[in-house]
Scaffold this motif. Structure first.
Motif, mmCIF file in Angstrom:
data_model
loop_
_atom_site.group_PDB
_atom_site.id
_atom_site.type_symbol
_atom_site.label_atom_id
_atom_site.label_comp_id
_atom_site.label_asym_id
_atom_site.label_seq_id
_atom_site.Cartn_x
_atom_site.Cartn_y
_atom_site.Cartn_z
ATOM 1 N N SER A 1 -0.651 -9.485 7.777
ATOM 2 C CA SER A 1 -0.962 -10.081 6.480
ATOM 3 C C SER A 1 0.115 -9.800 5.449
ATOM 4 O O SER A 1 0.369 -10.626 4.570
ATOM 5 C CB SER A 1 -2.313 -9.555 5.990
ATOM 6 O OG SER A 1 -2.286 -8.129 5.891
ATOM 7 N N SER A 2 0.727 -8.631 5.546
ATOM 8 C CA SER A 2 1.802 -8.296 4.606
ATOM 9 C C SER A 2 2.766 -7.325 5.265
ATOM 10 O O SER A 2 2.352 -6.463 6.055
ATOM 11 C CB SER A 2 1.222 -7.673 3.332
ATOM 12 O OG SER A 2 0.520 -6.488 3.633
ATOM 13 N N ILE A 3 4.043 -7.488 4.955
ATOM 14 C CA ILE A 3 5.086 -6.649 5.557
ATOM 15 C C ILE A 3 5.988 -6.106 4.455
ATOM 16 O O ILE A 3 6.485 -6.862 3.610
ATOM 17 C CB ILE A 3 5.941 -7.447 6.565
ATOM 18 C CG1 ILE A 3 5.100 -7.941 7.737
ATOM 19 C CG2 ILE A 3 7.085 -6.592 7.089
ATOM 20 C CD1 ILE A 3 5.889 -8.747 8.743
ATOM 21 N N ALA A 4 6.216 -4.801 4.505
ATOM 22 C CA ALA A 4 7.236 -4.185 3.665
ATOM 23 C C ALA A 4 8.542 -4.188 4.445
ATOM 24 O O ALA A 4 8.625 -3.598 5.526
ATOM 25 C CB ALA A 4 6.838 -2.758 3.307
ATOM 26 N N VAL A 5 9.527 -4.884 3.938
ATOM 27 C CA VAL A 5 10.852 -4.939 4.562
ATOM 28 C C VAL A 5 11.758 -4.026 3.750
ATOM 29 O O VAL A 5 12.089 -4.318 2.606
ATOM 30 C CB VAL A 5 11.384 -6.378 4.610
ATOM 31 C CG1 VAL A 5 12.784 -6.421 5.197
ATOM 32 C CG2 VAL A 5 10.437 -7.258 5.436
ATOM 33 N N LEU A 6 12.154 -2.912 4.342
ATOM 34 C CA LEU A 6 12.797 -1.835 3.607
ATOM 35 C C LEU A 6 14.095 -1.411 4.266
ATOM 36 O O LEU A 6 14.364 -1.736 5.421
ATOM 37 C CB LEU A 6 11.847 -0.622 3.545
ATOM 38 C CG LEU A 6 10.392 -0.892 3.123
ATOM 39 C CD1 LEU A 6 9.535 0.340 3.354
ATOM 40 C CD2 LEU A 6 10.343 -1.338 1.667
#
Length: 819
Positions: free
Chosen positions: A330-335
């Motif tokens: 549903s949501s991704i942190a791209v870091l």
């Protein structure tokens, strides 16, 4: 043209014309002989594409393919043939006839700056891949130049160091890829290395270039020097070095003619080497041909697709706690520092100007949409301060003092230049010039910045007429940048204000003495990572379903000309991973490095992917694997240690590494790579040949039977998972106990196979008599020992599933020509 015709052509040539074939006319070409209709030969770098005749920075755009260690991780010779064939097209588009590739030096250490350019720590895997890459090139009439012959496994003092390697280790390992390139692929060219081998420069080593290469292996191609890598006139000719590069000649030309007239060189030797050059010209289609090829930047759709597929196939899944492939998160942190930066290649002569470069952030966004992705950099992994770009006026002077009127003026868009040829409008001599660069920079944030500069030449940097960096004259010191011709970066802190425009002036002058003819400079300005940067990334990770941290190194670290200082992740990347994993149980780490790294956070994350430097499609290839559109079928071609202290050369003896008193001693013999960990019972972090996948496989029913040139091991491979996938079946030889000290196991054969769920296929692994043999130095022959030779079959050097025995009743020597 037949050999008879080439001899007739040589008969018609003067000594001066024959000599002209034995050195370059400029940086990338060998002159034509118009009187006899002999065309011009052009060469180009390099292993992951074809740059053409442009500078290492900028120039015509080219397709960027995955780097060497990535291709090694594919364990797929057929793919290497396709890539060699595609790069042949790229070479032709750059108007060249010979590619300076592949690089097949073995990964002796974890810190070699050029590991990214090499395939593997293992000679058998390296040779299998190199042979097919060469065939792919040469089947399209583009010459391959396998390099660097031999013993260039470190970048420290590489132009002067003597690699001390015993003959058995040389024969069984470091020479093996070159031998197979000659015998199996008929490579048309070989490049000598910069270093000495056992006290003699390889470019003038008669044992290496004549006895082994030509007399024993039957090599009929040419040997060229690395750039500025030949050291003499008569010794290089008499030992068998065909071509001195680059031009104009330093040690041949009139010097060689004089050596012939004085009796130091036999004219028949010149004729022999010229014959090799004419043969190469004939092979690539330019002997008595005057077709001009214009350099072009062709962005081919088929090469885009090949690069994308190869990049995915090179990716190694190192850990997966049932998180990958991602299923519509549903949501991704791209870091991380490599998330919005496309790390597509290493540095040095392999680098080029790509058509484009896809970042991981862009690749994921294209497939998932912006609404599900939140990005933060978190920290940096740079080695040098961020390059200053903008519009700068560059004035060139024909002296080292920036005096008088400039002879040429241009506008440059960055403060980074690699100056070897064709600069200054052709109005300055490359060893006697200076440059004044001036322009404005505007600051967007009030802070204490770091201003950094390094150079192959003297440099001064001013801000608003204030001298900030002074590396001029005695204040300049040689370091590791610009192929060891440049200084280390000097960094000074400067307080700058938001909205203010500063006048930047850079003064540069070439060095009085420069071994490789390299000049250059780089000036950067940046902010250090702050606690707030990491806190922002952690906050994002805390509020998303999945966190993907893109970390690693870049071409500033993995580069020709210098080794790595350690194998830890640079900067605060380990800290970033630990902090993110502490707040998000679904943390994935994607590594991009040119070799092994330590992973102190491994047990705290759910998945780890090693993506290397996969070429211009980097972000798309990585996204394809993360989302399950491509199988991560890569397997490690180099062992990953738990810590640097576990590696073969980390014994504290400077003579073993990095070298002492002009020598680097390969004291470990064959016990490098996985053989070191086996011999000393050291558990690696990840074993040679290791890699997980999205499919699962098993092995059964191994058996061995004799074949016409040795044995064939048969084993059944079954896909016991729910997805179609690829497995790499590996065969390791466990030798009988005997007088000759041998490694506990050594890779001898492998097959990569793709199977659908529930499918079983019988895999054939050939084991030749040469595979069973060791080199007996006293006899000067290959010997097969008596006893039980066990063949272990599995999925890595530490994951053995089946074994079979091959029994040899009596020892025997292999006959010359039987292998």
């Amino acid at each position: 043209m037949s050999a008879t015709s080439i001899n007739a052509l040589l008969d018609a040539m003067t000594l001066e014309e024959q000599v002209s074939l034995l050195s370059g006319q400029d940086f990338w070409s060998i002159a034509s002989i118009q009187r006899l209709g002999i065309g011009e030969l052009r060469v180009t770098d390099g292993p992951n594409g074809a740059r053409g005749s442009g500078s290492l920075i900028g120039g015509n755009k080219s397709a960027c393919f995955p780097c060497g260690i990535a291709l090694g991780a594919t364990w797929n010779p057929e793919l290497l043939y396709c890539i060699g064939s595609a790069i042949a097209d790229e070479v032709k588009s750059k108007g060249a006839h010979v590619s300076l590739a592949p690089t097949v030096n073995l990964q002796r250490t974890a810190t070699n700056g050029r590991n990214f350019e090499c395939y593997s720590e293992d000679a058998v895997l390296t040779a299998s891949l190199a042979v097919q890459f060469i065939k792919g090139l040469q089947d399209k009439q583009i010459g391959a130049t396998i390099k660097h012959f031999v013993g260039n496994e470190s970048e420290i003092q590489r132009t002067t160091i003597s690699s001390e390697i015993d003959e058995r280790t040389l024969r069984e390992h470091y020479l093996y890829p070159f031998e197979q390139a000659v015998k199996q692929a008929d490579t048309w060219a070989i490049m000598s290395s910069y270093n000495k081998l056992n006290g003699v420069y390889t470019s003038e080593n008669e044992w290496l270039l004549s006895k082994v290469l030509r007399d024993e292996w039957g090599f009929e191609g040419i040997v060229m020097s690395d750039w500025f890598g030949s050291q003499s006139t008569a010794p290089t000719i008499n030992s068998g070095l065909n071509l001195e590069m680059p031009g104009p000649s330093r040690d041949r030309g009139n010097k060689l003619i004089a050596a012939v007239n004085e009796g130091a060189v036999d004219p028949e030797r010149v004729r022999f080497l010229a014959h090799g050059m004419l043969t190469l010209l004939e092979r690539v289609g330019v002997l008595q041909t005057h077709t001009e090829r214009e350099e072009q930047s062709l962005d081919r759709p088929e090469h885009r697709e090949l690069i994308r597929v190869a990049g995915a196939e090179a990716t190694v899944l190192l850990k997966n706690d049932n998180l990958l492939p991602l299923d519509h998160p549903s949501s991704i942190a791209v870091l991380g520092p490599n998330a919005d930066s496309a790390q597509i290649m290493g540095g040095g002569s392999a680098q080029l100007n790509p058509h484009y470069a896809i970042t991981p952030l862009a690749g994921l966004t294209a497939q998932l949409g912006e609404e599900s992705i939140v990005y933060a950099q978190g920290c940096s992994n740079r080695r040098y301060e961020p390059l200053i770009t903008g519009a700068f006026q560059a004035d060139y002077f024909t002296n080292r003092e920036l005096s008088g009127d400039p002879v040429y003026t241009e506008t440059v868009d960055q403060l980074h230049a690699f100056l070897m040829e064709g600069f200054g409008g052709g109005k300055v001599e490359k060893n006697h010039f200076s440059i004044l660069l001036e322009g404005d920079i505007r600051i967007s944030e009030t802070a204490d910045y770091h201003l950094g500069a390094f150079s192959a030449g003297y440099i001064r940097v001013y801000l608003d007429e204030q001298l900030i960096i002074d590396s001029w004259g005695d204040k300049w010191q040689r370091g590791t940048t610009f192929f060891e011709e440049g200084s280390e970066e000097r960094v000074e802190s400067v307080s700058l204000s938001q909205g203010h425009t500063y006048r930047l002036r850079v003064e540069f002058a070439c060095l009085p003495n420069n071994k490789l003819g390299v000049s250059g400079y780089r000036v950067g300005l940046g902010l250090p990572t702050s606690d707030q940067d990491i806190a922002e990334a952690v906050e994002i990770a805390k509020n998303t379903d999945t966190a993907i941290v893109f970390v690693g190194r870049n071409a500033e670290w993995d580069t020709e000309g210098g080794d790595l200082p350690h194998i830890r992740l640079p900067g605060r990347q380990d800290e970033l991973i630990e902090a993110v994993a502490a707040v998000n149980s679904k943390t994935i780490v994607v590594l991009q490095t040119g070799g092994p790294v330590e992973m102190p956070w491994l047990n705290k994350v759910s998945a780890v992917l090693q993506a290397w430097y996969p070429g211009q499609e980097a972000g798309n290839s990585i996204a394809d694997v993360l989302l399950g559109k491509q199988e991560p079928s890569g397997r490690l071609a180099q062992t990953f240690p738990v810590a640097y202290e576990d590696t073969p050369i980390a014994n504290g003896d400077a003579q073993v590494y990095p070298g002492r008193e002009g020598k680097i001693v390969y004291q470990e013999g064959e016990f490098f790579g996985y053989r070191h960990y086996d011999e000393h019972d050291i558990e690696p972090l990840f074993a040679f040949g290791f890699g997980l996948g999205y499919a699962q496989f098993s092995l059964q029913d191994a058996q061995a039977e004799q074949s016409h040139d040795g044995y064939e091991v048969m084993v059944n491979l079954s896909n016991v998972g729910k997805r179609t996938g690829q497995a790499v079946v590996q065969a390791y030889l466990v030798p009988p106990t005997g007088e000759a000290k041998r490694a506990p196991q050594a890779l001898k054969s492998f097959v990569k196979a793709s199977l659908e769920p529930a499918q079983t296929s019988q895999i054939a692994l050939p084991i030749s008599l040469r595979d069973l043999a060791f080199y007996d130095v006293d006899e000067g022959r290959w010997c097969v020992a008596s006893g039980i030779h066990r063949v272990d079959i599995g999925f890595s050097s530490r994951d053995i599933k089946q074994c079979v025995n091959i029994e040899i009743a009596e020892p025997f020597f292999l006959e010359d020509g039987s292998f």
